[in-house]
Design an enzyme around this catalytic site. Structure first.
Site, mmCIF file in Angstrom:
data_model
loop_
_atom_site.group_PDB
_atom_site.id
_atom_site.type_symbol
_atom_site.label_atom_id
_atom_site.label_comp_id
_atom_site.label_asym_id
_atom_site.label_seq_id
_atom_site.Cartn_x
_atom_site.Cartn_y
_atom_site.Cartn_z
ATOM 1 N N HIS A 309 0.413 -0.773 -0.010
ATOM 2 C CA HIS A 309 0.206 -0.039 0.118
ATOM 3 C C HIS A 309 0.426 1.055 0.298
ATOM 4 O O HIS A 309 0.451 2.788 -0.514
ATOM 5 C CB HIS A 309 -0.863 0.206 0.910
ATOM 6 C CG HIS A 309 -2.211 1.053 1.312
ATOM 7 N ND1 HIS A 309 -3.117 0.787 0.222
ATOM 8 C CD2 HIS A 309 -1.723 2.046 2.025
ATOM 9 C CE1 HIS A 309 -3.499 1.686 0.910
ATOM 10 N NE2 HIS A 309 -2.799 3.151 1.278
ATOM 11 N N GLU A 331 -2.066 -5.484 -4.253
ATOM 12 C CA GLU A 331 -2.895 -4.922 -3.505
ATOM 13 C C GLU A 331 -4.142 -5.795 -3.260
ATOM 14 O O GLU A 331 -4.623 -5.936 -1.943
ATOM 15 C CB GLU A 331 -2.689 -3.644 -3.307
ATOM 16 C CG GLU A 331 -3.132 -3.262 -1.718
ATOM 17 C CD GLU A 331 -3.138 -1.292 -2.343
ATOM 18 O OE1 GLU A 331 -3.645 -0.834 -0.871
ATOM 19 O OE2 GLU A 331 -3.418 -0.791 -2.676
ATOM 20 N N ASN A 654 18.510 -17.718 -28.310
ATOM 21 C CA ASN A 654 18.078 -17.981 -29.707
ATOM 22 C C ASN A 654 18.361 -19.124 -29.338
ATOM 23 O O ASN A 654 17.746 -19.335 -30.693
ATOM 24 C CB ASN A 654 20.231 -17.293 -29.412
ATOM 25 C CG ASN A 654 19.992 -16.239 -30.114
ATOM 26 O OD1 ASN A 654 19.062 -15.454 -30.669
ATOM 27 N ND2 ASN A 654 21.157 -14.968 -29.356
#
Lengths: 935, 176
Positions: A309, A331, A654
């Site tokens: 928060h 949250e 790759n």
């Protein structure tokens, strides 16, 4: 409303505010509502002063148009302080004077009492500090000056980015103007903002520039540099009338898609945010582990929630939208858990851990952007994470699914499990255990910070207050009085302090940054089914001290060899002494071996990360890929392990993206199994560590690479290149943009990075590939970084060291082998190839060296796969050397990689082979590097 | 008019600067001249030792030495001051100094003919560096100290051994 209801409401509001922060508009709205109602009650209760103070607070909340960092934060502080005073009045029956309401609010009431109700423009700012006002005026002038050209440009070519910027700046000014009491200006800019909003980002409303002009004149008047511009009402009215000509509706952008943004907030605020966010995240890690162990531990859950928060709030007003949005999602998830709608375990916990990791990475990026002033790149995978959290929230993901299997076997201790999985080492666990035994009581503030009740800066602030007051008040009291913590929090922390129960090992390890919290969570899950065994004893040591020890061991080895090889000692014919010296020699060697092993760590964790990478890549590309790892227990120098990660990621990507065929059908058509395989292996060979990435995919296409290289003028038409030289071309910088390569052969993204990273570790990369059979990338690395094997050579009177790793062979050339080729200088014919010869004495300007190649020795050196000859006078022998930096002043010397202390105590210089070759090319530019290798 | 103001302020500034320059100086000689460097800049004085020549470095850099396991560069002041070369003698010394370069300090050695003594120089004894006109660099001279009949040239070590000059090593080498 009676007194008790009011007290309850005040307490509830205080709690709500403490759980929120300055960016939380909801909390402010609630605060305003509550305060105004309490104000009414207070007036009816005969406490008109309190009522007025509260009304004044409400006005301020109103005027502090939220979302702006400075003013919102100060209003937040003001509200919190006001609340705590209010508590004192209502609950404890203090007088208004005793309650110490914030001055700004209290003064307003006192002034009113004195009948001083004049609110002319000149007096507008009396309640506000002159300094703050001056600062605002200064800031506003700068902003206006910056904004004007933007507005002008945007009027002719409206761009969403520019409009957003204008809106942001106006918004800030509006809020600040309100805060410093310039109501007219605030109102004017409010109208401007509204108009921009109505325009919808498409057009710039007329009158903005007029508003700016008005504000400028107003500022000038306040500063005493001219007359006041009159009322802005007409301007406001004009702006209110504004209707967009053709309102372009800008689609609401998902918050996370912002490829790169510039950080505009104050760097100091940023830095503070960075360090606090780190601390919050680290604490959240630990608390989340507690939740993992006991999902009913609501305190721990709340602590995690608070961490997210806070980060959400602060990042919001710092404009870090990405961080804000991801914290917001997490949250939401935690909120559900708090409300008991979900039980936080399994996938839920994993997701939160992932979010913490993501946030940590983002914080690192922010830090980088702040430090360099560069753009903040959007974190890869952010979108996916947000989507994932949403999916988890929506219940689309099975909460009980385990992402990794816990290790099988008897019930083990947590440290043991973690070690067996290779995520930590016994030393770390040992130190965590040792720390567990220390029952030091933590200071109250520290506990509160760990519980994420208050932030570090709040703690420091409170301590400062305590210091100023001469520590008459207790820290807890100060925190409560300033509205930073609740009484309950303090009591809980005090209770915790008096019963010093230390954190579990897992939590300790996470705090010490030894292991990833997610690994501990996994191990905990595994542990629940098994029985305990012993833990090996270990001590955690500071890495710096370890390096110092290794350095010293290196010095000791040199000093020892100086003694044992000294001529004076050799002339003493004493069997006794000889025996003692050989004993010393033996001990020194052993010490060296142990010293070296101290820095060695297994590659397993790195390999495990790759397995995750392969899984994700395969999923994304819809390919079936089997990932095999071999030799995970191979140990490497810690520095090497840290640095090898990036190149591995590039090569694995790759291999999966481009190496493995796009579809199973294509593979079957080639006679291969439908599932592709990528193997990552590590092993020792010839004093080096080898790491190989092997795939059974398409292989490199020689012809396409050659065509591309010719196109880019990397090679000449008609040059005959070996396979190895051709494959080396893909390491050329810029040879690797994805598009070209996907068309050519499917190789090359980031290969330049691969080579540079590996070379910085004094290693080499080689490629073997066969079309349609597969490709092997081999990385060869030295065992350790601090000590290398060096060949000591002599040129004239100078001695140099060449890393043995670079030396292919040495020859004494005869006349037939030496040829001088036009434009290319001296060449050496060796096994049908022409190799350029560089004279070290010319490159380094050494006098009295041998000038006839026939008398000299030519060392064949390997430079990135190409061979070159280096002419030297004599080989003096091989020895192990401890690399020393030449320091800041000398690091730029070309052709020299560093220094080493030689047996006689002097400094020997280590030759940088790549640097030498480039130096030679600079001095003889006619020689193109590629040309040398032509047959 | 503007000129005289500038001159006056320059004089004022150099006067103020001299105020801080009083203190203890380590004096040494190169050829017939006596120089002084602030004692606080000096780490230690060591006897001459074999110096490893660093290729492609400016000629005033004699090379690097091993100072108890740390590799430090040594500068030849004779070359730096464009004086005639001569063989090292038994009196030749290396003064190890800490040179401030912006944020960090670097340890370096400077080779001098002979170390004399540490003297305290009061501010009355210091005069600003004389102006020799364009072409003569005096920015690395803090001032001229006068002790009895002797004249000591007070050097600003940070400027004499400015890092930027050393950092150009590679550039200089490239241009050859």
């Amino acid at each position: 409303m009676d007194r008790d209801t009011v007290i309850t409401r005040i307490d509830a509001l205080a709690e709500c505010l403490l759980l929120s922060d300055a960016s939380d508009a909801e909390a402010f709205a609630r605060a305003k509502k509550d305060l105004s109602e309490i104000a009414v009650w207070a007036k009816s209760d005969g406490q008109s002063d309190v009522g007025k103070i509260l009304e004044s607070a409400c006005e301020r909340i109103d005027s502090a148009h939220l979302g702006n960092g400075t003013s919102a934060a100060s209003i937040y502080d003001l509200t919190v302080a006001c609340l705590s005073s209010l508590q004192m009045v209502v609950r404890d029956g203090c007088s208004v004077e005793q309650a110490q309401f914030p001055r700004a609010l209290y003064d307003a009431v006192v002034q009113e009492k004195a009948g001083d109700e004049v609110s002319t423009k000149a007096n507008e700012s009396t309640s506000i500090d002159r300094g703050i006002l001056a600062e605002f005026l200064d800031h506003a002038s700068t902003v206006f000056a910056d904004l004007e050209p933007v507005i002008v440009a945007a009027e002719s070519h409206p761009a969403p980015g520019a409009v957003a910027q204008i809106r942001r700046e106006i918004h800030t000014i509006k809020a600040e103007a309100g805060f410093v009491g310039l109501g007219e200006m605030s109102g004017l800019f409010h109208a401007v903002e509204d108009a921009i909003d109505r325009a919808g980002g498409g057009t710039i409303p007329e009158g903005i520039l007029d508003a700016l002009d008005w504000a400028r004149r107003h500022i000038a008047a306040i500063e005493g540099k001219g007359s006041a511009p009159g009322s802005p009402d007409e301007l406001v009215a004009r702006l209110r009338e504004f209707t967009p000509v053709a309102a372009v509706v800008v689609p609401e952008e998902p918050a996370v898609i912002a490829p790169s943004t510039r950080i505009e907030s104050d760097p100091d605020l940023m830095r503070e945010f960075i360090s606090e966010a780190r601390e919050h995240l680290d604490n959240a890690d630990v608390h989340l582990l507690t939740v993992e162990m006991n999902s009913r531990d609501s305190e721990a859950l709340n602590a995690v929630f608070r961490a997210f928060h806070t980060i959400k709030g602060v990042s919001g007003f710092l404009g870090l939208e990405d961080i804000k949005s991801v914290a917001h999602e997490a949250e939401n998830l935690l909120d559900k858990a708090r409300k008991g709608e979900i039980e936080l375990r399994g996938t839920y916990v994993d997701t939160v851990f992932d979010t913490i990791d993501m946030l940590k990475r983002m914080i690192v990026s922010v830090e980088g952007a702040v430090a360099t002033g560069g753009l903040l790149e959007s974190e890869p995978g952010l979108r996916q994470l947000v989507d994932h959290i949403r999916a988890v929230l929506a219940g689309k993901v099975d909460a009980n699914m385990e992402t990794r299997h816990a290790s099988p076997g008897a019930r083990k201790r947590i440290g043991e499990i973690l070690h067996s999985q290779g995520v930590t080492n016994p030393a770390a666990v040992g130190s965590a255990l040792a720390a567990q035994l220390q029952i030091d009581t933590m200071p109250l503030g520290e506990i509160l910070v760990r519980e994420i009740v208050i932030s570090r800066s709040q703690l420091n602030h409170a301590l400062e207050i305590q210091k100023q007051e001469g520590s008459t008040r207790k820290l807890g009291d100060i925190l409560v009085a300033n509205g930073m913590a609740r009484i309950e929090d303090i009591n809980r922390a005090l209770a915790k302090q008096s019963t010093p129960a230390s954190d579990p090992v897992g939590a300790m390890l996470v705090r010490a940054k030894e292991v990833a919290p997610k690994d501990v969570a996994m191990a905990l899950r595994g542990q629940k089914q098994h029985a305990p065994i012993e833990v090996k004893e270990a001590v955690k040591v500071d890495a710096d001290r370890l390096d110092k020890l290794i350095d010293l061991v290196g010095e000791l080895v040199i000093a020892e060899s100086m003694i044992s090889q000294s001529e004076e000692l050799a002339s003493v014919a004493s069997q006794h002494l000889t025996r003692q010296i050989s004993q010393l020699d033996k001990i020194t060697r052993e010490l060296q071996e142990i010293g070296m092993s101290l820095r060695m760590v297994p590659v397993r964790p790195t390999f495990q990360k790759m397995s995750r990478l392969v899984r994700d890549l395969a999923k994304k590309s819809g390919k079936q890929v089997e990932f095999i790892t071999e030799g995970e227990d191979t140990e490497l120098d810690k520095t090497v392990v840290d640095k090898i990660g990036d190149p591995l990621v590039h090569m694995i990507r790759n291999a999966v993206d481009h190496g493995i065929e796009a579809s199973a059908e294509e593979r079957i058509a080639k006679g291969k199994s439908a599932t592709g395989s990528v193997t990552l292996r590590a092993f020792h060979k010839g004093g080096n560590i080898h790491i190989e990435i092997q795939d059974d995919g398409r292989g490199l296409n020689r012809d396409s690479i050659l065509a591309k290289a010719r196109e880019r003028n990397l090679i000449r038409e008609g040059d005959q290149l070996t396979d190895r030289e051709i494959f080396d071309l893909i390491f050329e910088p810029g040879f690797s943009t994805a598009r070209e390569i996907t068309d050519v052969s499917g190789r090359g993204v980031g290969m330049d990075v691969v080579r540079r990273n590996v070379e910085s570790l004094r290693g080499q990369v080689e490629i073997q590939s066969e079309l349609d059979k597969g490709t092997v990338f081999s990385i060869r690395l030295p065992l350790t970084l601090a000590i290398i094997d060096g060949m000591v050579i002599r040129v004239g009177d100078e001695r140099y060291i060449i890393p043995t790793l670079s030396v292919v062979r040495s020859i004494k050339p005869d006349a037939e082998q030496i040829a001088t080729v036009t434009d290319r200088g001296e060449m050496l014919k060796l096994q049908g190839k022409l190799i350029p010869i560089y004279r070290l004495h010319t490159l380094f300007d050494v006098s009295s060296a041998k000038t006839d190649p026939l008398d000299a020795i030519v060392l064949i050196l390997d430079d990135e796969g190409a061979h070159v000859g280096l002419m030297v006078d004599e080989l003096l022998g091989q020895q192990q050397i401890v690399i020393k930096s030449l320091g800041e002043t000398m690091k730029a010397v070309r052709g020299i990689a560093g220094g080493a202390i030689m047996g006689d105590g002097t400094v020997g210089l280590i030759i940088d082979v790549g640097g030498i070759v480039r130096l030679a090319e600079v001095t003889a530019p006619a020689r193109a590097k590629r040309a040398m290798t032509a047959a | 008019m503007a000129n005289s103001v500038a001159e006056a302020s320059a004089a004022l500034r150099s006067h103020a600067a001299i105020q801080d320059r009083a203190g203890q100086y380590l004096t040494f000689s190169i050829g017939p001249e006596v120089y002084g460097i602030e004692i606080l800049k000096v780490q230690e004085i060591i006897g001459m030792m074999p110096v490893t020549k660093v290729p492609r470095s400016p000629d005033f850099v004699r090379g690097v030495i091993n100072l108890r396991g740390k590799v430090i560069p040594v500068i030849e002041l004779r070359k730096k001051f464009e004086m005639e070369q001569r063989e090292d003698t038994s009196m030749t010394c290396i003064i190890v100094v800490q040179v401030a370069t912006g944020t960090q300090s670097i340890t370096m050695g400077i080779i001098v003919d002979e170390v004399a003594e540490v003297v305290a120089i009061a501010k009355e004894q210091i005069e600003p560096a004389p102006q020799f006109g364009a072409g003569v660099r005096t920015e690395f001279i803090l001032g001229i100290g006068k002790i009895a009949s002797k004249v000591v040239i007070l050097l600003d070590v940070d400027k004499v051994l400015s890092w930027s000059e050393l950092a150009t090593i590679d550039e200089a080498a490239k241009e050859q």
